[in-house]
Design a protein around this motif. Structure first.
Motif, PDB file in Angstrom:
ATOM      1  N   THR A 418       0.850  -1.207   0.000  1.00  0.00           N
ATOM      2  CA  THR A 418       0.000   0.000   0.000  1.00  0.00           C
ATOM      3  C   THR A 418       0.879   1.248   0.000  1.00  0.00           C
ATOM      4  O   THR A 418       1.963   1.264   0.578  1.00  0.00           O
ATOM      5  N   GLY A 419       0.373   2.267  -0.652  1.00  0.00           N
ATOM      6  CA  GLY A 419       1.162   3.483  -0.768  1.00  0.00           C
ATOM      7  C   GLY A 419       2.228   3.357  -1.838  1.00  0.00           C
ATOM      8  O   GLY A 419       2.200   2.460  -2.680  1.00  0.00           O
ATOM      9  N   ALA A 420       3.193   4.251  -1.821  1.00  0.00           N
ATOM     10  CA  ALA A 420       4.270   4.258  -2.808  1.00  0.00           C
ATOM     11  C   ALA A 420       5.609   4.260  -2.082  1.00  0.00           C
ATOM     12  O   ALA A 420       5.742   4.842  -0.996  1.00  0.00           O
ATOM     13  N   PRO A 421       6.624   3.606  -2.643  1.00  0.00           N
ATOM     14  CA  PRO A 421       7.938   3.609  -2.008  1.00  0.00           C
ATOM     15  C   PRO A 421       8.583   4.987  -2.120  1.00  0.00           C
ATOM     16  O   PRO A 421       8.307   5.749  -3.053  1.00  0.00           O
ATOM     17  N   SER A 422       9.453   5.295  -1.195  1.00  0.00           N
ATOM     18  CA  SER A 422      10.187   6.554  -1.281  1.00  0.00           C
ATOM     19  C   SER A 422      11.128   6.518  -2.475  1.00  0.00           C
ATOM     20  O   SER A 422      11.451   5.442  -2.998  1.00  0.00           O
ATOM     21  N   ALA A 423      11.569   7.670  -2.903  1.00  0.00           N
ATOM     22  CA  ALA A 423      12.446   7.741  -4.076  1.00  0.00           C
ATOM     23  C   ALA A 423      13.742   6.982  -3.840  1.00  0.00           C
ATOM     24  O   ALA A 423      14.229   6.259  -4.738  1.00  0.00           O
ATOM     25  N   ASP A 424      14.325   7.116  -2.642  1.00  0.00           N
ATOM     26  CA  ASP A 424      15.580   6.415  -2.343  1.00  0.00           C
ATOM     27  C   ASP A 424      15.374   4.908  -2.345  1.00  0.00           C
ATOM     28  O   ASP A 424      16.187   4.154  -2.898  1.00  0.00           O
ATOM     29  N   LEU A 426      13.022   3.214  -3.872  1.00  0.00           N
ATOM     30  CA  LEU A 426      12.716   2.769  -5.223  1.00  0.00           C
ATOM     31  C   LEU A 426      13.994   2.607  -6.037  1.00  0.00           C
ATOM     32  O   LEU A 426      14.164   1.611  -6.757  1.00  0.00           O
ATOM     33  N   ASP A 427      14.910   3.556  -5.924  1.00  0.00           N
ATOM     34  CA  ASP A 427      16.178   3.456  -6.655  1.00  0.00           C
ATOM     35  C   ASP A 427      16.971   2.229  -6.206  1.00  0.00           C
ATOM     36  O   ASP A 427      17.587   1.538  -7.035  1.00  0.00           O
ATOM     37  N   LYS A 428      16.989   1.945  -4.896  1.00  0.00           N
ATOM     38  CA  LYS A 428      17.695   0.764  -4.402  1.00  0.00           C
ATOM     39  C   LYS A 428      17.089  -0.520  -4.960  1.00  0.00           C
ATOM     40  O   LYS A 428      17.806  -1.433  -5.387  1.00  0.00           O
ATOM     41  N   LEU A 429      15.750  -0.589  -4.960  1.00  0.00           N
ATOM     42  CA  LEU A 429      15.077  -1.799  -5.438  1.00  0.00           C
ATOM     43  C   LEU A 429      15.285  -2.001  -6.935  1.00  0.00           C
ATOM     44  O   LEU A 429      15.412  -3.138  -7.412  1.00  0.00           O
ATOM     45  N   ILE A 430      15.339  -0.905  -7.683  1.00  0.00           N
ATOM     46  CA  ILE A 430      15.604  -1.031  -9.124  1.00  0.00           C
ATOM     47  C   ILE A 430      16.992  -1.624  -9.352  1.00  0.00           C
ATOM     48  O   ILE A 430      17.190  -2.493 -10.211  1.00  0.00           O
ATOM     49  N   GLY A 431      17.956  -1.188  -8.604  1.00  0.00           N
ATOM     50  CA  GLY A 431      19.301  -1.733  -8.745  1.00  0.00           C
ATOM     51  C   GLY A 431      19.398  -3.174  -8.302  1.00  0.00           C
ATOM     52  O   GLY A 431      20.050  -4.001  -8.953  1.00  0.00           O
ATOM     53  N   LEU A 432      18.753  -3.508  -7.171  1.00  0.00           N
ATOM     54  CA  LEU A 432      18.805  -4.885  -6.659  1.00  0.00           C
ATOM     55  C   LEU A 432      18.057  -5.869  -7.558  1.00  0.00           C
ATOM     56  O   LEU A 432      18.343  -7.070  -7.536  1.00  0.00           O
ATOM     57  N   SER A 433      17.088  -5.375  -8.341  1.00  0.00           N
ATOM     58  CA  SER A 433      16.264  -6.272  -9.157  1.00  0.00           C
ATOM     59  C   SER A 433      16.805  -6.461 -10.572  1.00  0.00           C
ATOM     60  O   SER A 433      16.085  -6.949 -11.445  1.00  0.00           O
ATOM     61  N   GLU A 434      18.037  -6.100 -10.806  1.00  0.00           N
ATOM     62  CA  GLU A 434      18.666  -6.349 -12.110  1.00  0.00           C
ATOM     63  C   GLU A 434      18.607  -7.846 -12.402  1.00  0.00           C
ATOM     64  O   GLU A 434      19.031  -8.673 -11.606  1.00  0.00           O
ATOM     65  N   ARG A 460       4.877  -1.162  11.524  1.00  0.00           N
ATOM     66  CA  ARG A 460       5.795  -2.009  12.280  1.00  0.00           C
ATOM     67  C   ARG A 460       6.785  -2.741  11.374  1.00  0.00           C
ATOM     68  O   ARG A 460       7.513  -3.612  11.824  1.00  0.00           O
ATOM     69  N   LEU A 461       6.772  -2.406  10.069  1.00  0.00           N
ATOM     70  CA  LEU A 461       7.707  -3.031   9.136  1.00  0.00           C
ATOM     71  C   LEU A 461       9.115  -2.467   9.347  1.00  0.00           C
ATOM     72  O   LEU A 461       9.312  -1.256   9.368  1.00  0.00           O
ATOM     73  N   ARG A 462      10.069  -3.359   9.507  1.00  0.00           N
ATOM     74  CA  ARG A 462      11.464  -2.936   9.675  1.00  0.00           C
ATOM     75  C   ARG A 462      11.934  -2.273   8.383  1.00  0.00           C
ATOM     76  O   ARG A 462      11.792  -2.851   7.294  1.00  0.00           O
ATOM     77  N   PRO A 463      12.521  -1.090   8.430  1.00  0.00           N
ATOM     78  CA  PRO A 463      12.845  -0.323   7.215  1.00  0.00           C
ATOM     79  C   PRO A 463      13.696  -1.089   6.211  1.00  0.00           C
ATOM     80  O   PRO A 463      13.501  -0.933   4.996  1.00  0.00           O
ATOM     81  N   ASP A 464      14.632  -1.882   6.677  1.00  0.00           N
ATOM     82  CA  ASP A 464      15.541  -2.564   5.758  1.00  0.00           C
ATOM     83  C   ASP A 464      14.993  -3.898   5.259  1.00  0.00           C
ATOM     84  O   ASP A 464      15.663  -4.573   4.467  1.00  0.00           O
ATOM     85  N   PHE A 465      13.793  -4.281   5.716  1.00  0.00           N
ATOM     86  CA  PHE A 465      13.289  -5.614   5.351  1.00  0.00           C
ATOM     87  C   PHE A 465      13.028  -5.717   3.849  1.00  0.00           C
ATOM     88  O   PHE A 465      13.294  -6.750   3.234  1.00  0.00           O
ATOM     89  N   VAL A 466      12.508  -4.645   3.255  1.00  0.00           N
ATOM     90  CA  VAL A 466      12.219  -4.684   1.818  1.00  0.00           C
ATOM     91  C   VAL A 466      13.511  -4.875   1.024  1.00  0.00           C
ATOM     92  O   VAL A 466      13.583  -5.700   0.103  1.00  0.00           O
ATOM     93  N   VAL A 467      14.547  -4.148   1.392  1.00  0.00           N
ATOM     94  CA  VAL A 467      15.826  -4.258   0.699  1.00  0.00           C
ATOM     95  C   VAL A 467      16.402  -5.653   0.872  1.00  0.00           C
ATOM     96  O   VAL A 467      16.900  -6.265  -0.084  1.00  0.00           O
ATOM     97  N   GLU A 468      16.339  -6.189   2.091  1.00  0.00           N
ATOM     98  CA  GLU A 468      16.870  -7.536   2.347  1.00  0.00           C
ATOM     99  C   GLU A 468      16.102  -8.592   1.557  1.00  0.00           C
ATOM    100  O   GLU A 468      16.691  -9.555   1.057  1.00  0.00           O
TER     101      GLU A 468
END
Length: 524
Positions: A418-424, A426-434, A460-468
């Protein structure tokens, strides 16, 4: 010329020639009787007698519907016919579904004898059946087939019905709405179409949106379809991330799909073949087309088509394709088409016959059936299926580039997080999803959504969980790189890219020889 008009012309010629037995094959008895009654009422036949026999009403005068005999048995009607053929010239008797006349049996031979008697005095027997006549009976005369109403006839039925009810209920349909409804109802009997329209009138009005509901009535009419599975669409099926070239191309095809092509040499779009990397949106595109075009989606399961007996597979495929024609307009989804039609090396010849049958239908059918076929291993498909002109176009669905991954991430982030990811982020996820396919991105964000649900909310979502989660996702392009490289090497030079034409990330040949689709006023 409509089928009804052509059948009327043929029947008129047969009756004028006094053909002794005329077979009228139709599943619509009422429509077939109306056809015969219109021909019988022609001024040139005003002095000629016509009778009709049905099991419910017995023997009656065709024009006035007055009873002729109290004996309602078929035997009594045949005895009456024999008497007329003996004593009166140019008599015509119509028998509606009298018995099983499709093979050599007692009833078929009795009618054959009656036909010979009619021939001796210029008499005529008209047999209305829904099955072919026995060859020994058919050879004594002529036959015609009265098919279900086409779009033009169905339009006349709808306009006539609406005209009778305009003073009864409010009707918001325009001429174009009536034509769309007629196309939806092609493939159902005229009586069913009238029942559908009557159901709409019964609710007190006919609104613009009722045009789309007509297709639902038709779907209920067909129920279980041989070889076809109705796919129920969900709200999420409207959205596809990336594949911008394919989506633009489909939007233009939709204009042809709904256009009135009667006075042109054009035919409705045939469909599209989607080949490429697994998990990149081929199957989802089939659902999205049906959802966005407001058409029913049917899946042709080739695994259920294949049978163990000689000719069984071919008959099942023919029935499935005929049914698709009848439920048109629709989207026909053939998933992993190579598994059912990759038969060029099959010693039984079944695969080759299925390919030939499918291609003949694809070439000759004029129904508004838009085929979306997908393939992960296009090299196993027969070359004739890939020839230009079979499908309207063949698209290669590659791994999404950075821009497409941005769109896909945003789409599934809104759905699961739900909602939209922050710009930072989103950029991290684009790079990780190569190297990720669209399904890999969806799976990762689905895991994020599940974690949110288990922990009691997004707060309550841990901020780094999406990146991990993205970092720990291993896509197919890494677990099986050789297969993916091989698929991409084949598709890039042989098909139109479904994504942006300039996309060229990852391994594969240079894009200099890649086919690029050019479409009229498309913006760069």
């Amino acid at each position: 010329m409509s089928d009804f008009t052509e059948s009327k012309r043929d029947l008129d010629a047969y009756l004028t020639a006094r053909v002794p037995v005329i077979g009228v094959r139709s599943i619509e008895q009422v429509r077939a009787i109306r056809l015969i009654r219109e021909v019988a009422k022609a001024p040139k036949r005003s002095a000629l007698p016509f009778w009709i026999y049905t099991r419910a009403t017995g023997l009656r005068d065709l024009r006035t519907n007055s009873p002729v005999s109290e004996d309602r048995s078929l035997v009594g009607a045949m005895e009456y016919a024999a008497l007329q053929f003996t004593n009166r010239a140019q008599s015509t008797l119509v028998f509606v579904d009298p018995e099983d006349l499709s093979d050599d049996n007692t009833a078929s031979r009795h009618f054959a004898e009656l036909a010979r008697l009619a021939d001796s005095n210029s008499g005529c027997i008209v047999l209305i059946t829904d099955t072919p006549l026995w060859g020994g009976l058919q050879r004594l005369g002529m036959s015609l087939r009265l098919d279900l109403p086409d779009a033009s006839e169905m339009y006349d039925v709808i306009v006539s019905f609406l005209g009778d009810h305009r003073q009864v209920v409010p009707i918001a349909w325009s001429e174009n709405d009536a034509r769309r409804a007629a196309e939806f109802l092609v493939g159902v009997p005229e009586g069913t179409a009238v029942n559908v329209m009557a159901t709409l009138v019964a609710k007190g009005s006919i609104a613009k949106e009722d045009v789309e509901s007509v297709s639902l009535f038709k779907d209920k009419h067909f129920g279980d379809l041989s070889g076809l599975e109705r796919v129920v669409l969900k709200a999420a099926d409207h959205q596809v991330g990336g594949l911008s070239t394919l989506r633009t191309w489909l939007a233009r095809k939709h204009q042809l799909m709904v256009a009135d092509l009667r006075d042109t040499a054009l035919r409705p779009p045939r469909g599209v073949l989607l080949v490429g990397v697994p998990g990149c949106g081929k199957s989802l595109s089939a659902k999205a087309v049906a959802a966005q075009w407001n058409l029913p989606l049917y899946r042709l399961d080739l695994a259920t088509i294949l049978g163990q007996y000689v000719g069984q597979s071919e008959n099942r495929l023919r029935e499935a394709l005929d049914t698709a024609d009848r439920v048109a307009p629709c989207v026909l989804w053939i998933d992993e088409i190579e598994k059912g039609l990759a038969g060029q090396n099959d010693s039984t010849g079944v695969g080759r016959r299925l390919v030939g049958q499918f291609l003949f239908w694809l070439q000759e059918s004029r129904s508004r059936v838009f085929v979306v076929a997908t393939s992960n291993d296009v090299r196993s498909l027969p070359p004739e299926l890939l020839r230009k002109g079979r499908f309207d176009e063949m698209f290669f669905v590659d791994l999404p580039d950075a821009d497409d991954r941005r769109e896909i991430i945003q789409l599934y982030y809104r759905r699961y997080v739900t909602g939209a990811p922050s710009a930072d982020l989103l950029d991290k996820l684009i790079g990780l999803s190569e190297g990720f396919a669209g399904s890999d991105i969806e799976a990762a964000l689905h895991d994020v959504g599940a974690e949110i649900h288990l922990n009691g909310g997004v707060d309550r979502l841990r901020p780094d969980f999406v990146v991990e989660t993205f970092a720990n996702t291993i896509p197919l392009s890494r677990t099986n790189p050789e297969q993916i490289d091989e698929i991409r090497a084949w598709g890039r030079d042989r098909a139109v890219p479904a994504g942006r034409a300039a996309a060229g990330t990852g391994p594969g040949p240079a894009s200099g020889g890649r086919r690029v689709l050019v479409m009229g006023e498309q913006q760069p």
